[in-house]
Design a protein around this motif. Structure first.
Motif, short mmCIF file in Angstrom:
data_model
loop_
_atom_site.label_atom_id
_atom_site.label_comp_id
_atom_site.label_asym_id
_atom_site.label_seq_id
_atom_site.Cartn_x
_atom_site.Cartn_y
_atom_site.Cartn_z
N TRP A 55 146.46 -70.01 31.08
CA TRP A 55 146.89 -69.74 32.54
C TRP A 55 148.67 -69.85 31.58
O TRP A 55 149.26 -69.04 32.43
CB TRP A 55 147.28 -71.08 32.65
CG TRP A 55 145.85 -71.10 33.58
CD1 TRP A 55 144.90 -72.30 33.45
CD2 TRP A 55 145.88 -70.64 34.93
NE1 TRP A 55 143.95 -72.66 34.16
CE2 TRP A 55 143.98 -71.43 35.72
CE3 TRP A 55 146.34 -69.79 35.68
CZ2 TRP A 55 143.55 -71.00 36.28
CZ3 TRP A 55 144.91 -69.76 36.83
CH2 TRP A 55 144.56 -69.90 37.62
N ASN B 201 152.14 -67.65 32.76
CA ASN B 201 153.53 -67.45 33.36
C ASN B 201 154.87 -67.37 32.46
O ASN B 201 154.72 -67.43 31.25
CB ASN B 201 153.10 -69.45 33.44
CG ASN B 201 154.42 -69.38 33.77
OD1 ASN B 201 155.75 -69.39 34.01
ND2 ASN B 201 154.73 -71.07 33.89
N VAL C 256 143.87 -75.98 44.68
CA VAL C 256 144.42 -75.80 43.29
C VAL C 256 144.82 -76.75 42.77
O VAL C 256 145.52 -78.00 43.91
CB VAL C 256 145.71 -75.19 42.77
CG1 VAL C 256 146.58 -75.36 44.66
CG2 VAL C 256 146.61 -75.13 42.20
N GLN D 8 146.71 -79.84 40.12
CA GLN D 8 147.43 -79.86 39.24
C GLN D 8 147.73 -81.31 38.80
O GLN D 8 147.72 -82.75 39.20
CB GLN D 8 148.89 -79.82 39.36
CG GLN D 8 149.58 -78.61 39.98
CD GLN D 8 149.30 -77.09 39.09
OE1 GLN D 8 149.13 -77.25 38.35
NE2 GLN D 8 149.06 -76.39 39.85
N PRO E 173 141.94 -69.32 33.63
CA PRO E 173 141.81 -68.24 34.75
C PRO E 173 140.66 -67.63 35.23
O PRO E 173 139.88 -67.23 34.42
CB PRO E 173 143.28 -67.65 34.38
CG PRO E 173 143.92 -68.32 33.56
CD PRO E 173 142.29 -68.68 33.05
N ALA F 201 141.07 -73.95 39.83
CA ALA F 201 142.40 -74.05 39.43
C ALA F 201 143.01 -74.72 38.99
O ALA F 201 143.04 -75.89 39.88
CB ALA F 201 142.98 -72.29 40.12
N THR G 193 147.67 -74.52 36.39
CA THR G 193 148.31 -72.99 36.55
C THR G 193 149.56 -72.65 35.77
O THR G 193 149.54 -71.46 35.69
CB THR G 193 148.50 -72.82 37.99
OG1 THR G 193 148.88 -73.33 38.34
CG2 THR G 193 146.58 -72.70 38.31
N GLU H 246 154.85 -76.76 40.62
CA GLU H 246 154.01 -75.80 40.51
C GLU H 246 153.28 -75.89 41.11
O GLU H 246 152.82 -74.96 41.66
CB GLU H 246 153.14 -76.06 38.91
CG GLU H 246 152.12 -75.45 38.81
CD GLU H 246 152.08 -73.64 38.39
OE1 GLU H 246 153.50 -73.25 38.51
OE2 GLU H 246 151.48 -72.70 38.20
N GLN I 140 152.45 -72.84 44.20
CA GLN I 140 151.11 -72.48 44.13
C GLN I 140 151.39 -71.87 46.21
O GLN I 140 150.47 -70.90 46.56
CB GLN I 140 150.20 -72.83 44.22
CG GLN I 140 149.79 -73.10 42.04
CD GLN I 140 149.48 -71.54 41.88
OE1 GLN I 140 149.05 -70.73 42.54
NE2 GLN I 140 149.41 -71.13 40.63
N CYS J 214 153.54 -67.53 42.63
CA CYS J 214 152.74 -68.14 41.29
C CYS J 214 152.75 -66.13 40.26
O CYS J 214 152.75 -66.50 39.33
CB CYS J 214 151.93 -68.60 41.18
SG CYS J 214 152.94 -70.61 41.66
N ARG K 152 149.60 -65.80 38.28
CA ARG K 152 148.75 -66.35 37.84
C ARG K 152 148.82 -67.31 39.38
O ARG K 152 147.66 -68.32 39.84
CB ARG K 152 149.26 -68.01 37.21
CG ARG K 152 150.74 -68.64 37.38
CD ARG K 152 151.44 -69.66 36.81
NE ARG K 152 152.55 -70.32 37.35
CZ ARG K 152 153.60 -69.94 37.28
NH1 ARG K 152 153.73 -68.03 37.45
NH2 ARG K 152 154.18 -70.46 37.92
N VAL L 146 146.93 -68.88 42.82
CA VAL L 146 145.98 -68.93 43.42
C VAL L 146 145.49 -68.24 44.50
O VAL L 146 146.16 -69.32 45.50
CB VAL L 146 145.66 -70.42 42.85
CG1 VAL L 146 144.05 -70.24 43.53
CG2 VAL L 146 145.10 -71.06 41.61
#
Lengths: 134, 393
Positions: free
Chosen positions: B180, B184, B285, B287, B322, B327, B330, B350, B354, B359, B362, B364
């Motif tokens: 990922w 970035n 997504v 995190q 990825p 996800a 990311t 992040e 998203q 993003c 990367r 989604v």
């Protein structure tokens, strides 16, 4: 010989525990209301919140709950000791405590290994309860 | 819009890093102020609008950092009427979002600014020796466990013992994060890395290797929250805060109720998801705090994305990399993007990026709903936030 590693800052709650260790005993709090031991020493039982607590000498026997082998020292004073085993010990009486396992073979320690307390003097005031495999 | 006072994220900013260090020369408070201004500006707000200030950090302790909102408020030149200096470790900012949300709903503030900064890399202040040997720590620090990695290592070993989890499973998490990070441009580490590289890296606190551990970098970030009503007139794509939860169980690792299961995370996530009215299948997504690889695996199980013990299988075969079906992290996460001591702020940034669709490589596709979960201390605290794109009905 001076002791270079961190020493406990002993307080009113823990003084009887450290004094007992200095004398070669493992003394931990026992609750008169719920009948359970706890560690580390507190003024109120973490199981039932009673304050009817007294120190009780326990067996010093237990098992390894988990451990890590420190391959790098946690500060310069520990540099001569790597690799060494820091473990969580489940005492027979119930409580869990952190300690060290003294062994020549760090790979021999397993989760579930039986251990017994040994007392390792650091300074005039402080003796640590370490453990050895049995 | 159901309620005009529903909480919304309307601004964010993070500082530029080069090699993990701040590009700009400023004090840690200086970096906090710069990202705060930038986050407000993108929304069309300014410091004059801020009446809620939330921060946590490790700067200035002992000293001015002990009263961190007070010192930061002074530096910024504001007199907030809602303040929160909750510090439960790296998850503090997820808790701050929750507390700001409640303050906004209550009418206790109108614009809440959440800020974090750390110059630990530039200062070289990160130590492994760790915690002064007082109070509960008098029973741990003298035994020479590396902190915090040693506690995470003990949890990893326990999980391996109970479920047969392998170091290779943990390595999958580090490798996915690196892939990922390669997407970035802001990520600190982008060089190729394989599972073997992780397994062959230096053993730090057995069974955790160097590449199971997060980076040590500088970093500053800010988030601005306001009400849905106010957000309608602002410049950015609003992201609604739909649910939140927090809990903690221990500081000393010997006091962790269950080394292989994150009970605070489970409590926090259950509450957050129920509040938001979302199921796991609704999350586009995710995190999750990745202080160490094991943190991610334990969190995935506690949050309910898989059953206890199935975390290793869940992350295998590139599933969280990825192109995989899940996800996760990311940005490259704390393992490969940045980790300035308390990473929870950057999970929120992040996730919001998203949901805004900002993003790039990367991104989604079609991300509408995000789950953010922070962990703090030594698997001590857990705090979850559910975010959704737009102003929600």
């Amino acid at each position: 010989m001076s002791y270079d590693n961190p020493l406990p800052v002993i307080d009113q709650d823990s003084a009887p525990y450290w004094e007992a260790a200095r004398q070669g005993r493992l003394d931990i709090p026992l609750c008169a209301d719920c009948g359970k031991h706890h560690f580390y020493p507190r003024t109120v039982c973490p199981h039932c919140f009673s304050d009817k607590l007294s120190f009780d000498t326990v067996s010093g026997r237990g098992t390894v709950h988990s451990f890590t082998i420190s391959r790098r020292p946690a500060g310069p004073g520990f540099a001569d000791e790597v690799p060494y085993v820091v473990a969580l010990i489940d005492l027979q009486e119930g409580p869990r405590m952190m300690s060290r396992i003294e062994t020549d073979d760090v790979e021999s320690v397993q989760i579930g290994s039986s251990v017994e307390v040994i007392f390792v003097r650091a300074t005039d005031e402080v003796t640590f309860p370490y453990f050895k495999l049995t | 819009m159901k309620n005009g006072r529903d909480p919304v994220i309307v601004g964010l900013a993070d500082s530029a890093l080069e090699g993990g260090r701040f590009v700009k020369q400023a004090s840690v408070l200086g970096h906090c102020a710069l990202v705060a201004n930038e986050a407000l500006k993108e929304a069309g707000l300014s410091m004059k609008d801020v009446d809620g200030l939330l921060t946590a950090g490790m700067w200035g302790v002992p000293g001015p950092g002990q009263l961190n909102t007070v010192t930061l408020g002074e530096y910024l030149g504001i007199m907030p009427m809602f303040v929160d200096g909750t510090n439960i470790g790296g998850s503090a900012f997820e808790a701050h979002v929750a507390h700001a949300a409640m303050a906004l709903r209550e009418g206790y503030c109108e614009v809440a600014l959440i800020v974090y900064g750390s110059d630990q890399k530039s200062l070289r202040s990160r130590t492994l020796g760790g915690r002064p040997s007082v109070l509960n720590m008098q029973h741990e620090t003298p035994y020479g466990m590396l902190t915090p990695v040693g506690g995470y290592a003990m949890a990893a070993r326990r999980h391996m013992h109970e479920y047969g989890t392998k170091s290779e499973h943990l390595a999958e998490i580090a490798v996915a994060a690196r892939k990922w990070a390669q997407l970035n441009p802001a990520a600190t580490r982008q060089d190729d890395m394989s599972i073997d590289d992780v397994m062959d890296s230096m053993m730090i606190s057995d069974p955790l290797h160097l590449l199971d551990c997060c980076l040590v970098t500088d970093g500053a970030g800010a988030i601005v929250m306001t009400t849905a009503e106010r957000a309608k007139d602002l410049k950015t794509t609003p992201v609604s805060v739909k649910g939140y939860g927090e809990s903690h169980s221990h500081w000393a690792i010997s006091e962790m109720p269950d080394l292989a299961h994150l009970l605070p995370a489970a409590k926090a996530a259950k509450r957050a998801m129920e509040m938001a009215g979302v199921k796991h299948s609704d999350i586009d997504v995710t995190q999750i705090y990745d202080s160490f690889t094991i943190t991610v695996l334990l969190s995935l199980e506690a949050l309910g994305f898989c059953k206890p013990g199935e975390g290793g299988a869940f992350v295998s075969d590139g599933r969280i990399a990825p192109g995989g079906e899940f996800a996760l992290n990311t940005s490259g996460g704390g393992l490969s993007a940045l980790h300035p001591g308390m990473f929870g702020m950057f999970l929120l940034i992040e996730a919001t990026r998203q949901l805004r669709g900002d993003c790039g490589a990367r991104q989604v596709k079609g991300a509408e709903t995000a789950l953010v979960h922070g962990t703090g201390g030594t698997l001590s605290s857990g705090a979850t936030v559910i975010l959704q794109k737009g102003l929600q009905a």
